[in-house]
Every structure is written in structure tokens, then in C-alpha cells.
Scaffold this motif. Structure first.
Motif, PDB file in Angstrom:
ATOM      1  N   LEU A 112       0.815  -1.242  -0.045  1.00 57.62           N
ATOM      2  CA  LEU A 112      -0.061   0.051   0.021  1.00 57.62           C
ATOM      3  C   LEU A 112       0.813   1.262   0.010  1.00 57.62           C
ATOM      4  O   LEU A 112       0.664   2.288  -0.704  1.00 57.62           O
ATOM      5  CB  LEU A 112      -0.829  -0.199   1.171  1.00 57.62           C
ATOM      6  N   LEU A 113       1.850   1.187   0.730  1.00 60.83           N
ATOM      7  CA  LEU A 113       2.913   2.389   0.946  1.00 60.83           C
ATOM      8  C   LEU A 113       3.511   2.608  -0.635  1.00 60.83           C
ATOM      9  O   LEU A 113       3.517   3.726  -1.322  1.00 60.83           O
ATOM     10  CB  LEU A 113       3.731   2.300   1.782  1.00 60.83           C
ATOM     11  N   TRP A 114       4.033   1.740  -1.206  1.00 63.15           N
ATOM     12  CA  TRP A 114       4.529   1.789  -2.742  1.00 63.15           C
ATOM     13  C   TRP A 114       3.384   2.523  -3.708  1.00 63.15           C
ATOM     14  O   TRP A 114       3.678   3.095  -4.350  1.00 63.15           O
ATOM     15  CB  TRP A 114       5.102   0.257  -2.954  1.00 63.15           C
ATOM     16  N   SER A 115       2.235   1.811  -3.384  1.00 60.94           N
ATOM     17  CA  SER A 115       0.991   2.178  -4.237  1.00 60.94           C
ATOM     18  C   SER A 115       0.794   3.489  -3.828  1.00 60.94           C
ATOM     19  O   SER A 115       0.533   4.687  -4.859  1.00 60.94           O
ATOM     20  CB  SER A 115      -0.003   1.291  -3.864  1.00 60.94           C
ATOM     21  N   SER A 116       0.941   4.140  -2.743  1.00 59.54           N
ATOM     22  CA  SER A 116       0.591   5.508  -2.510  1.00 59.54           C
ATOM     23  C   SER A 116       1.609   6.362  -3.220  1.00 59.54           C
ATOM     24  O   SER A 116       1.430   7.439  -3.741  1.00 59.54           O
ATOM     25  CB  SER A 116       0.480   5.643  -0.874  1.00 59.54           C
ATOM     26  N   ALA A 117       2.974   6.143  -2.875  1.00 62.87           N
ATOM     27  CA  ALA A 117       4.286   6.719  -3.595  1.00 62.87           C
ATOM     28  C   ALA A 117       3.923   6.850  -5.136  1.00 62.87           C
ATOM     29  O   ALA A 117       4.183   7.984  -5.575  1.00 62.87           O
ATOM     30  CB  ALA A 117       5.326   6.015  -3.067  1.00 62.87           C
ATOM     31  N   TYR A 118       3.311   5.670  -5.758  1.00 63.78           N
ATOM     32  CA  TYR A 118       3.159   5.742  -7.259  1.00 63.78           C
ATOM     33  C   TYR A 118       2.288   6.860  -7.361  1.00 63.78           C
ATOM     34  O   TYR A 118       2.423   7.552  -8.417  1.00 63.78           O
ATOM     35  CB  TYR A 118       3.022   4.336  -7.729  1.00 63.78           C
ATOM     36  N   HIS A 119       1.112   6.972  -6.756  1.00 65.54           N
ATOM     37  CA  HIS A 119       0.094   7.650  -7.156  1.00 65.54           C
ATOM     38  C   HIS A 119       0.636   9.320  -6.859  1.00 65.54           C
ATOM     39  O   HIS A 119       0.073  10.237  -7.595  1.00 65.54           O
ATOM     40  CB  HIS A 119      -1.034   7.573  -6.126  1.00 65.54           C
ATOM     41  N   ILE A 120       1.297   9.301  -5.962  1.00 68.51           N
ATOM     42  CA  ILE A 120       1.868  10.857  -5.673  1.00 68.51           C
ATOM     43  C   ILE A 120       2.461  11.083  -6.670  1.00 68.51           C
ATOM     44  O   ILE A 120       2.492  12.282  -7.205  1.00 68.51           O
ATOM     45  CB  ILE A 120       2.697  11.067  -4.277  1.00 68.51           C
ATOM     46  N   LEU A 121       3.613  10.458  -7.157  1.00 65.43           N
ATOM     47  CA  LEU A 121       4.412  10.605  -8.305  1.00 65.43           C
ATOM     48  C   LEU A 121       3.523  10.866  -9.680  1.00 65.43           C
ATOM     49  O   LEU A 121       3.994  11.780 -10.525  1.00 65.43           O
ATOM     50  CB  LEU A 121       5.490   9.659  -8.832  1.00 65.43           C
ATOM     51  N   ASP A 122       2.591  10.297  -9.970  1.00 65.99           N
ATOM     52  CA  ASP A 122       1.407  10.474 -11.087  1.00 65.99           C
ATOM     53  C   ASP A 122       0.702  11.713 -10.882  1.00 65.99           C
ATOM     54  O   ASP A 122      -0.172  11.700 -11.521  1.00 65.99           O
ATOM     55  CB  ASP A 122       0.800   9.104 -11.015  1.00 65.99           C
ATOM     56  N   GLU A 123       0.712  12.487  -9.541  1.00 66.12           N
ATOM     57  CA  GLU A 123       0.123  13.402  -9.243  1.00 66.12           C
ATOM     58  C   GLU A 123      -1.516  12.888  -9.110  1.00 66.12           C
ATOM     59  O   GLU A 123      -2.457  13.744  -9.047  1.00 66.12           O
ATOM     60  CB  GLU A 123       0.008  14.755 -10.188  1.00 66.12           C
ATOM     61  N   GLN A 124      -1.683  11.955  -8.619  1.00 69.23           N
ATOM     62  CA  GLN A 124      -3.077  11.381  -8.068  1.00 69.23           C
ATOM     63  C   GLN A 124      -3.125  11.235  -6.711  1.00 69.23           C
ATOM     64  O   GLN A 124      -3.108  10.453  -6.092  1.00 69.23           O
ATOM     65  CB  GLN A 124      -3.419   9.950  -8.759  1.00 69.23           C
ATOM     66  N   TYR A 125      -3.126  12.767  -6.101  1.00 69.60           N
ATOM     67  CA  TYR A 125      -2.993  12.882  -4.956  1.00 69.60           C
ATOM     68  C   TYR A 125      -4.311  12.394  -3.851  1.00 69.60           C
ATOM     69  O   TYR A 125      -4.021  11.941  -2.845  1.00 69.60           O
ATOM     70  CB  TYR A 125      -3.096  14.360  -4.314  1.00 69.60           C
ATOM     71  N   GLU A 126      -5.489  12.454  -4.557  1.00 65.27           N
ATOM     72  CA  GLU A 126      -6.597  11.818  -3.564  1.00 65.27           C
ATOM     73  C   GLU A 126      -6.480  10.438  -3.398  1.00 65.27           C
ATOM     74  O   GLU A 126      -6.484   9.837  -2.379  1.00 65.27           O
ATOM     75  CB  GLU A 126      -8.056  12.182  -4.336  1.00 65.27           C
ATOM     76  N   ALA A 127      -6.049   9.655  -4.527  1.00 61.91           N
ATOM     77  CA  ALA A 127      -5.735   8.108  -4.428  1.00 61.91           C
ATOM     78  C   ALA A 127      -4.858   7.823  -3.544  1.00 61.91           C
ATOM     79  O   ALA A 127      -4.727   7.127  -2.486  1.00 61.91           O
ATOM     80  CB  ALA A 127      -5.688   7.744  -5.871  1.00 61.91           C
ATOM     81  N   ALA A 128      -3.600   8.550  -3.432  1.00 60.81           N
ATOM     82  CA  ALA A 128      -2.605   8.494  -2.654  1.00 60.81           C
ATOM     83  C   ALA A 128      -2.939   8.887  -1.175  1.00 60.81           C
ATOM     84  O   ALA A 128      -2.695   7.963   0.031  1.00 60.81           O
ATOM     85  CB  ALA A 128      -1.465   9.517  -2.998  1.00 60.81           C
ATOM     86  N   LEU A 129      -3.588   9.814  -1.015  1.00 61.76           N
ATOM     87  CA  LEU A 129      -4.010  10.025   0.374  1.00 61.76           C
ATOM     88  C   LEU A 129      -5.002   8.965   1.087  1.00 61.76           C
ATOM     89  O   LEU A 129      -4.959   8.811   2.071  1.00 61.76           O
ATOM     90  CB  LEU A 129      -4.734  11.444   0.584  1.00 61.76           C
ATOM     91  N   GLU A 130      -5.889   8.543   0.208  1.00 62.56           N
ATOM     92  CA  GLU A 130      -6.894   7.590   0.674  1.00 62.56           C
ATOM     93  C   GLU A 130      -6.097   6.362   1.138  1.00 62.56           C
ATOM     94  O   GLU A 130      -6.496   5.894   2.055  1.00 62.56           O
ATOM     95  CB  GLU A 130      -7.687   7.199  -0.462  1.00 62.56           C
ATOM     96  N   ILE A 131      -5.073   6.025   0.316  1.00 62.01           N
ATOM     97  CA  ILE A 131      -4.313   4.842   0.796  1.00 62.01           C
ATOM     98  C   ILE A 131      -3.602   4.945   2.011  1.00 62.01           C
ATOM     99  O   ILE A 131      -3.651   4.263   2.938  1.00 62.01           O
ATOM    100  CB  ILE A 131      -3.160   4.582  -0.407  1.00 62.01           C
ATOM    101  N   LEU A 132      -3.000   6.276   2.043  1.00 58.85           N
ATOM    102  CA  LEU A 132      -2.142   6.481   3.432  1.00 58.85           C
ATOM    103  C   LEU A 132      -3.310   6.708   4.418  1.00 58.85           C
ATOM    104  O   LEU A 132      -2.878   6.123   5.475  1.00 58.85           O
ATOM    105  CB  LEU A 132      -1.538   8.143   3.311  1.00 58.85           C
TER     106      LEU A 132
END
Length: 75
Positions: free
Chosen positions: A10-30
Motif C-alpha cells: 500500500l505504501l508503494w502504491s501511494s508513492a506511485y500515485h503521488i508521483l503520478d499526481e493522483q493525490y486523492e488516491a494516494a491520500l486515501e491509501i495513506l
């Protein structure tokens, strides 16, 4: 007790979303990580959320909403 391997994925997935500027998806995972284990890897989920807020210049509805959600889980 939660499986640390799943939290790591999940942590890696959130980092990927941040790099892809998909902030809401990243924040939800975090948030999911925080909800499962607040202290996972020395509070890295909280730190990444703060970093994402900084990338968003600490402004906007997304930041406000997720700051409240994070605070309600932590305090």
C-alpha cells in the motif's frame, strides 16, 4: 495483527500515485495505512500525507478534507 507486507505494498502504491499526481488516491491509501497501523515504519504514512499537502501548497478542499481525516485518526 496486520500483515506488514500488505502495508508495504500500500505504501508503494501511494508513492506511485503521488508521483503520478493522483493525490486523492494516494491520500486515501495513506489513510488506510494509518487506520491499520498508525506507527507503521516510524509514522511514514503521516509523513507522506504531510509531504503531499506540501506538494499541494497546503491549500484547497483536498488538503482541508484529508487533514481533518488524518487528525481524527491520530488524535
Amino acid at each position: 495483527k496486520p500483515d506488514p507486507g500488505n502495508l508495504q505494498l500500500l505504501l508503494w502504491s501511494s508513492a506511485y500515485h503521488i508521483l503520478d499526481e493522483q493525490y486523492e488516491a494516494a491520500l486515501e491509501i495513506l489513510l488506510r495505512i494509518l487506520n491499520t497501523d498508525k506507527n507503521f515504519q516510524d509514522n511514514i504514512a503521516k509523513q507522506l500525507m504531510v509531504d503531499a499537502f506540501n506538494l499541494l501548497e497546503n491549500q484547497g478542499n483536498l488538503v482541508s478534507s484529508y487533514r481533518r481525516k488524518m487528525a481524527s485518526l491520530l488524535y
